[in-house]
Enzyme design. Sequence first.
Site, short mmCIF file in Angstrom:
data_model
loop_
_atom_site.label_atom_id
_atom_site.label_comp_id
_atom_site.label_asym_id
_atom_site.label_seq_id
_atom_site.Cartn_x
_atom_site.Cartn_y
_atom_site.Cartn_z
N TRP A 71 -10.48 7.71 2.05
CA TRP A 71 -9.37 6.75 2.45
C TRP A 71 -10.04 6.69 4.87
CZ3 TRP A 71 -6.24 7.51 7.72
CH2 TRP A 71 -5.47 6.00 8.12
N GLU A 125 -9.81 4.32 -1.18
CA GLU A 125 -8.47 3.76 -0.85
C GLU A 125 -8.41 2.85 -0.20
OE1 GLU A 125 -5.45 7.07 0.48
OE2 GLU A 125 -4.46 5.33 0.86
N LYS A 156 -6.59 -0.82 2.33
CA LYS A 156 -5.31 -0.70 3.70
C LYS A 156 -5.81 -2.08 3.58
CE LYS A 156 -3.73 1.82 7.20
NZ LYS A 156 -2.25 3.11 7.26
N ASP A 168 -2.37 2.15 -3.02
CA ASP A 168 -1.35 2.58 -2.28
C ASP A 168 -0.39 2.07 -2.20
OD1 ASP A 168 -0.04 3.79 -0.30
OD2 ASP A 168 -1.21 4.85 -0.35
N HIS A 192 -0.48 -0.25 0.86
CA HIS A 192 -1.01 -1.30 1.44
C HIS A 192 -1.41 -2.94 0.79
CE1 HIS A 192 -2.92 3.03 2.66
NE2 HIS A 192 -2.22 3.09 3.43
N HIS A 209 -1.43 5.99 -4.93
CA HIS A 209 -0.26 6.57 -3.32
C HIS A 209 0.41 6.26 -4.12
CE1 HIS A 209 -4.00 8.96 -1.19
NE2 HIS A 209 -3.70 9.63 -2.15
N ASP A 260 3.93 -0.79 6.19
CA ASP A 260 3.29 0.53 5.12
C ASP A 260 4.02 2.42 6.12
OD1 ASP A 260 1.93 2.55 4.60
OD2 ASP A 260 0.06 1.96 5.75
N ASP A 297 5.27 4.46 4.83
CA ASP A 297 5.46 6.35 4.16
C ASP A 297 6.83 6.88 4.23
OD1 ASP A 297 2.61 6.27 2.78
OD2 ASP A 297 1.94 5.63 5.35
N ASP A 332 2.30 9.91 -1.89
CA ASP A 332 2.19 10.27 -0.14
C ASP A 332 3.07 9.01 0.66
OD1 ASP A 332 -0.43 9.73 2.21
OD2 ASP A 332 -0.67 8.01 1.46
#
Length: 417
Positions: free
Chosen positions: A184, A225, A227, A258, A261, A285, A293, A295, A325
């Site tokens: 990533w 990965e 985004k 992810d 993302h 993820h 985003d 997390d 993640d």
Amino acid sequence: MTIKENFELAKQAYAKWGVDVEEVVEKLKNVPISIHCWQGDDVAGFEVNQNELSGGIDVTGNYPGKATNAEELRSDLEKALSLIPGKHRVNLHAIYAETNGEVVERDQLEPKHFENWVKWAKENGLGLDYNPTLFSHPKADDGLTLSHPNEEIREFWINHCIGSRKIGEYFGRELGTPALTNIWIPDGYKDIPSDRLTPRKRLKESLDKIFAVETDERYNLDAVESKVFGIGSESYVVGSHEFYLNYAMKNDKLCLLDTGHYHPTETVSNKISSMLLFSEKLALHVSRPVRWDSDHVVILDDELKEIALEIVRNDALNRVIIGLDFFDASINRVAAWTIGTRNMIKALLYAMLVPNEYLKQLQEEGNFTERLALMEEFKTYPFGAIWDYYCEKMGVPVRESWLEEVKAYEQEVLLKR
Ligand code: RNT
Ligand code: ZN
């Protein structure tokens, strides 16, 4: 009523729909979750010359007790793993190398810098996954790495990625289970680009150079990965979804999705079936975006259940590599891992307890009334009783009792740091 008695009753309820709960429980034991190590130290890493977190990601909160070296991090992971049912994997980043106080540039990292991790993984029966770190570094300060206009900078990161794949291969060979090495990069622009193509062309060329070096696929699997935006790359991200989807298809690499993302109303659960039609494997993820985003720690929400359902009902437990993640520094970090990972496993269990074949049949028959009715009713089936039984059977704390252990660990270990 005991956990076992509750379980027996619940089992009957599911049996009525042809769901063999004992079989489900046996199957669930063998589904590994790749637990990301970086929740334990706020994505800081242990490099000798530590750099501030960059790359457009951010960790907020100042909860005490974060891990400050690899030993502490392993100890914290062991605590979390003791509260999570099943045998799992740990996902490392290059910044978690152990170099004995020596400065080792990222493009110089070798398997030997991860010997302690491998030894520990062996002792604990864990698999390991890996990520090159293309952020928190002076050579990533302007937000560009593999797509950088400067060739020297690109070369540095290309070499780092090649070395990383060899470290992944080493993990796989040592541990007898292939490592997923995931690339990533943060590359992008804050403001509207005048040229979207040239950086993407350079990223493509860099990836070609990285993957020109062979690794043994029995030991290393490569993933990329994408985004949609980051802090400081709001207007344009070089490695977008379309970029990597095409790259992965053409070059037989794994796409890593992810869940944070994508655009806010776009769901990863709806992508899985399409991906599975065209590639053998894909990686996830699992995160929780809150408005962006962000997390946040994974919770048992509708989208998590839907992702699990898509994996289970498409018989893809061996084809979707599930990693987590998230990074939250405002709560106990061991608890964050425990909550997030237990929820991922709970979602899989939930999905496995649904009579998926029957529901598919209803759809084929056009019986949407019964499809909706049953899907709704199954939401309140006694899934918790099966979960409790599973935890007891696997020798981990049942229900919220794990929290006492985290509190004790906080008193005895974390607060003394
Ligand atoms: C960042 C990506 C990436 C990182 C980790 C630390 O937006 O999700 O996976 O979170 O590599
Ligand atoms: Zn991610």
